[in-house]
Design a protein around this motif. Structure first.
Motif, PDB file in Angstrom:
ATOM      1  N   ALA A 253       5.603 -52.513  14.442  1.00 33.54           N
ATOM      2  CA  ALA A 253       6.113 -52.443  15.816  1.00 33.54           C
ATOM      3  C   ALA A 253       5.270 -53.295  16.751  1.00 33.54           C
ATOM      4  O   ALA A 253       5.805 -54.006  17.620  1.00 33.54           O
ATOM      5  N   PHE A 254       3.962 -53.241  16.587  1.00 28.45           N
ATOM      6  CA  PHE A 254       3.067 -54.022  17.452  1.00 28.45           C
ATOM      7  C   PHE A 254       3.099 -55.504  17.092  1.00 28.45           C
ATOM      8  O   PHE A 254       3.211 -56.363  17.972  1.00 28.45           O
ATOM      9  N   CYS A 255       2.985 -55.817  15.818  1.00 24.79           N
ATOM     10  CA  CYS A 255       2.922 -57.229  15.411  1.00 24.79           C
ATOM     11  C   CYS A 255       4.202 -57.976  15.757  1.00 24.79           C
ATOM     12  O   CYS A 255       4.152 -59.145  16.162  1.00 24.79           O
ATOM     13  N   ARG A 256       5.335 -57.334  15.606  1.00 29.35           N
ATOM     14  CA  ARG A 256       6.600 -58.006  15.921  1.00 29.35           C
ATOM     15  C   ARG A 256       6.698 -58.360  17.404  1.00 29.35           C
ATOM     16  O   ARG A 256       7.392 -59.316  17.774  1.00 29.35           O
ATOM     17  N   ARG A 257       6.018 -57.589  18.259  1.00 36.69           N
ATOM     18  CA  ARG A 257       5.966 -57.894  19.688  1.00 36.69           C
ATOM     19  C   ARG A 257       4.745 -58.744  20.036  1.00 36.69           C
ATOM     20  O   ARG A 257       4.455 -58.956  21.207  1.00 36.69           O
ATOM     21  N   ASN A 258       4.019 -59.206  19.026  1.00 35.89           N
ATOM     22  CA  ASN A 258       2.852 -60.076  19.229  1.00 35.89           C
ATOM     23  C   ASN A 258       1.719 -59.368  19.967  1.00 35.89           C
ATOM     24  O   ASN A 258       0.973 -59.987  20.723  1.00 35.89           O
TER      25      ASN A 258
ATOM     26  N   GLN B 144      -0.084 -60.800   9.127  1.00 32.89           N
ATOM     27  CA  GLN B 144       0.424 -62.180   9.143  1.00 32.89           C
ATOM     28  C   GLN B 144       1.676 -62.334   8.287  1.00 32.89           C
ATOM     29  O   GLN B 144       2.443 -63.279   8.476  1.00 32.89           O
ATOM     30  N   VAL B 145       1.878 -61.427   7.348  1.00 31.98           N
ATOM     31  CA  VAL B 145       3.157 -61.372   6.645  1.00 31.98           C
ATOM     32  C   VAL B 145       4.243 -60.917   7.622  1.00 31.98           C
ATOM     33  O   VAL B 145       5.374 -61.424   7.614  1.00 31.98           O
ATOM     34  N   ILE B 146       3.899 -59.962   8.469  1.00 28.97           N
ATOM     35  CA  ILE B 146       4.852 -59.463   9.469  1.00 28.97           C
ATOM     36  C   ILE B 146       5.202 -60.568  10.462  1.00 28.97           C
ATOM     37  O   ILE B 146       6.373 -60.831  10.740  1.00 28.97           O
ATOM     38  N   ARG B 147       4.150 -61.201  11.001  1.00 30.54           N
ATOM     39  CA  ARG B 147       4.360 -62.263  11.986  1.00 30.54           C
ATOM     40  C   ARG B 147       3.164 -63.200  11.973  1.00 30.54           C
ATOM     41  O   ARG B 147       2.060 -62.814  12.376  1.00 30.54           O
ATOM     42  N   LYS B 148       3.380 -64.399  11.506  1.00 28.15           N
ATOM     43  CA  LYS B 148       2.295 -65.377  11.450  1.00 28.15           C
ATOM     44  C   LYS B 148       1.795 -65.685  12.861  1.00 28.15           C
ATOM     45  O   LYS B 148       2.571 -65.916  13.782  1.00 28.15           O
TER      46      LYS B 148
ATOM     47  N   ALA C 163       0.188 -63.576  14.798  1.00 29.66           N
ATOM     48  CA  ALA C 163       0.028 -62.378  15.627  1.00 29.66           C
ATOM     49  C   ALA C 163      -1.454 -62.038  15.747  1.00 29.66           C
ATOM     50  O   ALA C 163      -2.198 -62.110  14.764  1.00 29.66           O
ATOM     51  N   PRO C 164      -1.914 -61.633  16.926  1.00 29.05           N
ATOM     52  CA  PRO C 164      -3.319 -61.259  17.066  1.00 29.05           C
ATOM     53  C   PRO C 164      -3.626 -59.986  16.287  1.00 29.05           C
ATOM     54  O   PRO C 164      -2.825 -59.045  16.287  1.00 29.05           O
ATOM     55  N   ALA C 165      -4.750 -59.995  15.609  1.00 30.04           N
ATOM     56  CA  ALA C 165      -5.172 -58.825  14.835  1.00 30.04           C
ATOM     57  C   ALA C 165      -6.691 -58.769  14.864  1.00 30.04           C
ATOM     58  O   ALA C 165      -7.364 -59.797  15.009  1.00 30.04           O
ATOM     59  N   ILE C 166      -7.217 -57.573  14.725  1.00 34.70           N
ATOM     60  CA  ILE C 166      -8.654 -57.340  14.872  1.00 34.70           C
ATOM     61  C   ILE C 166      -9.173 -56.608  13.639  1.00 34.70           C
ATOM     62  O   ILE C 166      -8.632 -55.574  13.252  1.00 34.70           O
ATOM     63  N   TYR C 167     -10.194 -57.175  13.024  1.00 39.17           N
ATOM     64  CA  TYR C 167     -10.885 -56.543  11.888  1.00 39.17           C
ATOM     65  C   TYR C 167     -11.514 -55.258  12.407  1.00 39.17           C
ATOM     66  O   TYR C 167     -12.393 -55.288  13.252  1.00 39.17           O
TER      67      TYR C 167
END
Length: 517
Positions: free
Chosen positions: A249-254, A292-296, A298-302
């Motif tokens: 849900a979050f990744c698809r909205r970037n 990144q499979v969901i949305r290349k 997309a911001p993500a945090i370790y």
């Protein structure tokens, strides 16, 4: 009380609130930009050793994704899937995490509170998830929505807090199934800083995204991070459908997500520091890759939640040397992969705001500055291993974060020549208290805490011998009395309220036992 007396009391109240506002600078500190060298306990060979061990875990042990959609996504992406276990090729993982932005900017509804994030930039975020609070009367009890609002107001007013988070405490006066709506609205309403979004279910995460679209505009979310979701893994090596659905849900909205293995060192990891980091690293990488499979792009945090357990009782511990060492190592690994990272700070297992709470919190707070953490979560209020949020500790922690902020900024050189010249002006045996350089710089020269007492014992006793917890509660009470709401646009506010009302009609009001209210 007569009408005249009531009016006089109201005027005094307004005067007191105005005095607090005039005395305190409540402007949010900019995003922390670190200037101090970081502490990196591993050499290049040891970093490579952790990386190799983690990649070997991903390739040969695999990670369980208990979610049919995620399994289908991985198959489509070319990963080997056996049952619920996904085996990830190291080159594929590196390719995927290579598309995660190393930096981005958080956008708040007040643009003055926008935050550059990643690399040298960092932020402090209050604790979340406490089922109890310790209130302004020092009573440990169940929190209500009004208490959550008070914490959001404090987060708004405390300069070192860069976010209003989300459910700092659980509002027990609302059904669990509907709480995410009221929690998100409280975050948005009582502060104009960035906030966190609930990920307690995929549907709840979608509701949060819709509320963000109402607040900022649907198109705005496409290229403006405005909130943060947290997705916890089940160590060892499991991600479940609740977290993965919320992640989508979050990744698809970037919108950024924290990919956070929930680590209890020695219980769900090996009883050793370096192997624990190798497992945690594998878990975090598997989730980061999936974003990144969901949305290349997309911001993500370790991310991670990191604790160790007592080998005597199995209870989680805070402030131990091994936690600090692991945070230093994880910082190196995140920088090795070129991704921003999150950790938890100001953690404590104490039951009150006592010496144990202070020592444990200070240990994790300083370790995170040395480790170069970007997203410093649980930075205010955490106590009793997260079981309660203390209003007194909340404000003390925030002041400690401001002190850590000042330290991490590093040495200031802008007044060096003027200050050295003052030495010649004063000469041997003099003092600097009245010198023009001192008068111009005394407020910024040395951090002066408001909540710690540095007076002589005679003065301290004459003023009532007030100890830190009581002083902090008084301070928090004064802040709340001086609070002024950063008003939402009336049209946006109405639309948010209408959305909440509609969703509350649609969502059955159930408690934790799935019983109707």
């Amino acid at each position: 009380m007569s009408e005249v007396v009531e009016k006089r009391a109201a005027r005094r109240g307004r005067g007191a609130r105005k005095a607090v506002r005039q005395t305190l600078d409540m402007t949010m500190l900019p995003a922390l930009r670190r200037s101090l060298p970081l502490t990196e306990p591993m050499d290049a060979e040891q970093v490579a050793r952790i990386d190799a061990a983690s990649m070997n875990i991903l390739e040969t042990v695999g990670v369980v994704f208990r979610d049919e959609t995620a399994l289908a996504d991985w198959r489509a992406a070319g990963a080997r899937v056996e049952g619920e276990t996904v085996f990830l090729d190291r080159d594929h993982v590196r390719e995927l995490i290579g598309t995660i932005p190393e930096t981005f900017t958080y956008h708040a509804r007040n643009p003055e509170n926008n935050l550059p994030f990643g690399r040298d930039h960092a932020m402090f975020v209050p604790m979340t998830g406490a089922p109890y609070l310790r209130d302004l009367d020092d009573v440990r009890r169940n929190p209500m929505l009004e208490d959550l609002a008070s914490f959001h107001k404090l987060a708004h007013m405390l300069p070192a807090m860069h976010s209003s988070a989300h459910h700092i405490v659980e509002p027990y006066d609302h059904p669990i199934s509907q709480r995410h709506l009221r929690i998100t609205y409280s975050s948005m309403k009582h502060s104009d800083k960035t906030f966190m979004g609930m990920t307690t279910s995929p549907r709840n995460a979608e509701d949060v995204m819709q509320m963000c679209a109402i607040l900022f505009g649907e198109d705005y979310l496409e290229d403006h991070p405005v909130t943060t979701g947290n997705c916890n893994g089940n160590s060892p090596l499991v991600w479940d459908e609740t977290m993965l659905g919320a992640m989508r849900a979050f990744c698809r909205r970037n919108q950024p997500v924290l990919c956070s293995p929930f680590v209890l060192g020695g219980a769900n990891t090996p009883a050793s520091v370096a192997p624990t980091v190798a497992q945690l690293n594998a878990e975090a990488l598997s989730a980061l890759a999936y974003t990144q499979v969901i949305r290349k792009g997309a911001p993500a945090i370790y991310g991670h939640y990191l604790s160790t357990v007592s080998m005597k009782s199995g209870a989680p511990m805070a402030g131990t040397p091994e936690i600090s060492l692991m945070n230093l190592m994880i910082g190196q690994m995140a920088r090795f992969y070129g991704v921003p990272w999150r950790s938890s700070t100001s953690l404590g297992g104490a039951k009150t705001l006592d010496a144990q709470a202070g020592y444990e919190s200070a240990s994790t707070l300083m370790a995170l500055q040395m480790a170069g953490t970007n997203y410093m979560w649980h930075a205010a209020g955490w106590n009793e291993a997260g079981m309660h949020c203390s209003m007194a500790k909340f404000v003390v922690d925030a002041e400690q974060c401001a002190m850590a902020y000042r330290m991490a900024e590093g040495i200031r050189w802008d007044d060096f020549d003027e200050a050295v010249a003052a030495i010649a002006d004063i000469g041997p045996g003099g003092h600097y208290l009245g010198h023009p350089h001192t008068l111009a710089n005394f407020q910024r020269a040395f951090f002066m805490p408001d909540l710690f007492d540095n007076n002589a014992i005679e003065q301290w006793q004459a003023e009532g011998a007030i100890e830190t917890p009581e002083r902090a509660r008084t301070y928090a009470r004064a802040l709340l009395e001086a609070y002024e709401e950063p008003k939402l646009d009336p049209g946006v506010d109405e639309e948010l309220r209408d959305f909440i009302a509609r969703r509350e009609r649609e969502i059955p009001a159930v408690d934790a036992l799935n019983q109707e209210y």
